[in-house]
Design an enzyme around this catalytic site. Structure first.
Site, PDB file in Angstrom:
ATOM      1  NE  ARG A   1       8.289  -2.541   6.547  1.00 35.72           N
ATOM      2  CZ  ARG A   1       7.018  -2.782   6.650  1.00 35.72           C
ATOM      3  NH1 ARG A   1       6.940  -1.958   5.535  1.00 35.72           N
ATOM      4  NH2 ARG A   1       6.591  -3.445   7.434  1.00 35.72           N
TER       5      ARG A   1
ATOM      6  NE  ARG B   1      -4.507   0.636   8.936  1.00 38.79           N
ATOM      7  CZ  ARG B   1      -2.975   0.265   8.583  1.00 38.79           C
ATOM      8  NH1 ARG B   1      -2.690  -0.826   9.015  1.00 38.79           N
ATOM      9  NH2 ARG B   1      -2.225   0.706   7.858  1.00 38.79           N
TER      10      ARG B   1
ATOM     11  NE  ARG C   1       1.881  -5.026  10.911  1.00 40.07           N
ATOM     12  CZ  ARG C   1       2.795  -5.609  10.254  1.00 40.07           C
ATOM     13  NH1 ARG C   1       4.186  -6.206   9.967  1.00 40.07           N
ATOM     14  NH2 ARG C   1       3.351  -4.295   8.921  1.00 40.07           N
TER      15      ARG C   1
ATOM     16  CE  LYS D   1      -1.834  -1.405   3.842  1.00 40.57           C
ATOM     17  NZ  LYS D   1      -1.129  -2.687   4.532  1.00 40.57           N
TER      18      LYS D   1
ATOM     19  NE  ARG E   1       7.151  -1.201  10.315  1.00 39.52           N
ATOM     20  CZ  ARG E   1       5.859  -0.921   9.303  1.00 39.52           C
ATOM     21  NH1 ARG E   1       5.828  -0.296   8.294  1.00 39.52           N
ATOM     22  NH2 ARG E   1       4.535  -1.319  10.433  1.00 39.52           N
TER      23      ARG E   1
HETATM   24  P1  AP5 Z   1       4.919  -1.545   1.746  1.00 44.42           P
HETATM   25  O1  AP5 Z   1       4.956  -0.613   0.779  1.00 44.42           O
HETATM   26  O2  AP5 Z   1       4.952  -1.456   2.934  1.00 44.42           O
HETATM   27  O3  AP5 Z   1       3.354  -2.359   2.415  1.00 44.42           O
HETATM   28  P2  AP5 Z   1       2.438  -1.869   2.852  1.00 44.42           P
HETATM   29  O4  AP5 Z   1       0.953  -2.681   2.702  1.00 44.42           O
HETATM   30  O5  AP5 Z   1       2.347  -0.094   3.296  1.00 44.42           O
HETATM   31  O6  AP5 Z   1       2.734  -2.346   4.362  1.00 44.42           O
HETATM   32  P3  AP5 Z   1       2.859  -1.982   5.651  1.00 44.42           P
HETATM   33  O7  AP5 Z   1       3.643  -3.236   6.281  1.00 44.42           O
HETATM   34  O8  AP5 Z   1       3.586  -0.641   5.645  1.00 44.42           O
HETATM   35  O9  AP5 Z   1       1.525  -1.729   6.318  1.00 44.42           O
HETATM   36  P4  AP5 Z   1       0.359  -2.181   7.210  1.00 44.42           P
HETATM   37  O10 AP5 Z   1      -0.957  -1.886   7.186  1.00 44.42           O
HETATM   38  O11 AP5 Z   1       0.598  -3.397   8.434  1.00 44.42           O
HETATM   39  O12 AP5 Z   1       1.190  -0.832   8.393  1.00 44.42           O
HETATM   40  P5  AP5 Z   1       0.963   0.925   8.216  1.00 44.42           P
HETATM   41  O13 AP5 Z   1       2.208   1.071   8.235  1.00 44.42           O
HETATM   42  O14 AP5 Z   1       0.223   1.262   8.048  1.00 44.42           O
HETATM   43  O15 AP5 Z   1       5.875  -2.887   1.517  1.00 44.42           O
HETATM   44  C1  AP5 Z   1       5.960  -3.871   2.724  1.00 44.42           C
HETATM   45  C2  AP5 Z   1       8.014  -4.091   1.717  1.00 44.42           C
HETATM   46  O16 AP5 Z   1       7.427  -5.044   0.316  1.00 44.42           O
HETATM   47  C3  AP5 Z   1       8.802  -3.584   1.265  1.00 44.42           C
HETATM   48  O17 AP5 Z   1      10.084  -3.874   1.764  1.00 44.42           O
HETATM   49  C4  AP5 Z   1       8.563  -2.792   0.081  1.00 44.42           C
HETATM   50  O18 AP5 Z   1       9.434  -2.254  -0.823  1.00 44.42           O
HETATM   51  C5  AP5 Z   1       7.979  -4.036  -0.440  1.00 44.42           C
HETATM   52  N1  AP5 Z   1       7.496  -4.205  -2.066  1.00 44.42           N
HETATM   53  C6  AP5 Z   1       5.895  -3.399  -1.793  1.00 44.42           C
HETATM   54  N2  AP5 Z   1       5.907  -3.826  -2.856  1.00 44.42           N
HETATM   55  C7  AP5 Z   1       6.450  -4.942  -3.215  1.00 44.42           C
HETATM   56  C8  AP5 Z   1       6.226  -5.422  -5.096  1.00 44.42           C
HETATM   57  N3  AP5 Z   1       5.330  -5.376  -5.616  1.00 44.42           N
HETATM   58  N4  AP5 Z   1       7.450  -6.749  -5.513  1.00 44.42           N
HETATM   59  C9  AP5 Z   1       8.037  -7.020  -4.121  1.00 44.42           C
HETATM   60  N5  AP5 Z   1       8.274  -6.484  -2.852  1.00 44.42           N
HETATM   61  C10 AP5 Z   1       7.524  -5.415  -2.913  1.00 44.42           C
HETATM   62  O19 AP5 Z   1       0.141   0.541   9.596  1.00 44.42           O
HETATM   63  C11 AP5 Z   1       1.232   0.609  11.225  1.00 44.42           C
HETATM   64  C12 AP5 Z   1       0.176  -0.113  12.381  1.00 44.42           C
HETATM   65  O20 AP5 Z   1      -0.618   1.509  12.587  1.00 44.42           O
HETATM   66  C13 AP5 Z   1      -0.457  -0.588  12.165  1.00 44.42           C
HETATM   67  O21 AP5 Z   1      -0.823  -2.024  12.319  1.00 44.42           O
HETATM   68  C14 AP5 Z   1      -1.539   0.060  13.083  1.00 44.42           C
HETATM   69  O22 AP5 Z   1      -1.212  -0.463  14.788  1.00 44.42           O
HETATM   70  C15 AP5 Z   1      -1.351   1.488  13.460  1.00 44.42           C
HETATM   71  N6  AP5 Z   1      -2.103   1.753  12.285  1.00 44.42           N
HETATM   72  C16 AP5 Z   1      -2.238   2.912  11.207  1.00 44.42           C
HETATM   73  N7  AP5 Z   1      -3.082   2.780  10.501  1.00 44.42           N
HETATM   74  C17 AP5 Z   1      -4.524   2.134  11.442  1.00 44.42           C
HETATM   75  C18 AP5 Z   1      -5.873   2.397  10.769  1.00 44.42           C
HETATM   76  N8  AP5 Z   1      -6.697   3.185  10.268  1.00 44.42           N
HETATM   77  N9  AP5 Z   1      -6.795   2.447  11.982  1.00 44.42           N
HETATM   78  C19 AP5 Z   1      -6.111   1.761  12.970  1.00 44.42           C
HETATM   79  N10 AP5 Z   1      -4.292   1.279  13.139  1.00 44.42           N
HETATM   80  C20 AP5 Z   1      -3.663   1.798  12.551  1.00 44.42           C
END
Ligand code: AP5
Length: 216
Positions: free
Chosen positions: A127, A88, A167, A13, A156
């Site tokens: 990662r 979410r 997660r 994402k 992380r």
């Molecule tokens: P990346 O692009 O970072 O993927 P992502 O889907 O954004 O994954 P995240 O781990 O960042 O998402 P998340 O939703 O768990 O965490 P967030 O930070 O939003 O890619 C992941 C890896 O894959 C990278 O190394 C990238 O280089 C690689 N990659 C990407 N595309 C690729 C491809 N096509 N091929 C190969 N490799 C690829 O949230 C963290 C925490 O914040 C949550 O757990 C929660 O506690 C809180 N939070 C955030 N938003 C909310 C909400 N709305 N409600 C409640 N809690 C929330």
């Protein structure tokens, strides 16, 4: 245009939000990034969020809706926004819908990035991210230097095995129902096969939202 990005942790994402923001000229709003920045700054919001985030649990809806209220009424999002992981839970989807209606806007597109669990676990467990500029890297060891700013690469906390498992479970139980909620509210969820190179996935996303330059 307001675009909601859905998908499990590691589906890409954040990566795709950066690509789409550059192509469409609208900002990315990533609640995860906003929260991590609040944690680093030691703000009240950050202190409240940290324990939830480290475990891989969701931060309470009230905190998220407070963040979104601030950003969606800011001039920076006047032309639209890409909401990366910002919706979410069903109450968040309802809250965002109401908040946008109050300012005469609505969600225009919902994209769902699909990747199977084995690939998600591989991506997250290999990662590292820069502790300075937050750039993510695949397969680089913690402690090495960031190519962009020279900062130190770290793992992380929520990319440890127990937190990754949690997660994925939280996604299945609390976030997946948001897909049905949008479907039930006549907002077609555009499913993207996201197990492909980054530029191919970006092309698919642009094509799905009906922008020129998509493809494949
Ligand atoms: P990346 O692009 O970072 O993927 P992502 O889907 O954004 O994954 P995240 O781990 O960042 O998402 P998340 O939703 O768990 O965490 P967030 O930070 O939003 O890619 C992941 C890896 O894959 C990278 O190394 C990238 O280089 C690689 N990659 C990407 N595309 C690729 C491809 N096509 N091929 C190969 N490799 C690829 O949230 C963290 C925490 O914040 C949550 O757990 C929660 O506690 C809180 N939070 C955030 N938003 C909310 C909400 N709305 N409600 C409640 N809690 C929330």
């Amino acid at each position: 245009m307001i675009i909601v990005l859905l998908g499990p942790p590691g589906a890409g994402k954040g990566t795709q939000a950066d690509q789409l923001a550059a192509r469409l000229g609208i900002p990315k709003i990533a609640t995860g990034d906003v929260l991590r920045s609040a944690v680093r700054d030691g703000t009240k919001r950050g202190l409240e969020a940290k324990a939830y985030m480290d475990r891989g649990d969701l931060v309470p809806d009230s905190v998220i809706l407070g963040i979104l209220q601030d950003v969606m009424t800011s001039p920076a999002t006047a032309k639209g926004a890409i909401l990366d992981g910002a919706v979410r839970t069903v109450p968040q989807a309802e809250g965002v819908g109401m908040m946008l209606a109050e300012i005469g806007k609505k969600v225009d597109r919902v994209l769902l990035f699909d990747v199977d669990d084995d690939e998600l676990v591989k991506r997250l467990s290999t990662r590292t991210v820069c502790d300075g500029c937050q750039t993510p890297y695949m397969g680089r060891e913690p402690g090495s230097a960031c190519e962009k700013c020279g900062g130190k690469l770290v793992r992380r906390k929520d990319d440890e095995p127990d937190a990754i498992r949690n997660r994925l479970e939280v996604y299945r139980t609390q976030t997946a129902p948001v897909i049905d909620w949008y479907d039930d509210h006549k907002m077609k969820v555009l499913r993207i096969d996201a197990d492909a190179p980054v530029d191919v996935v970006t092309g698919r996303a642009l094509e799905a939202i009906g922008e020129e330059g998509g493809g494949k």
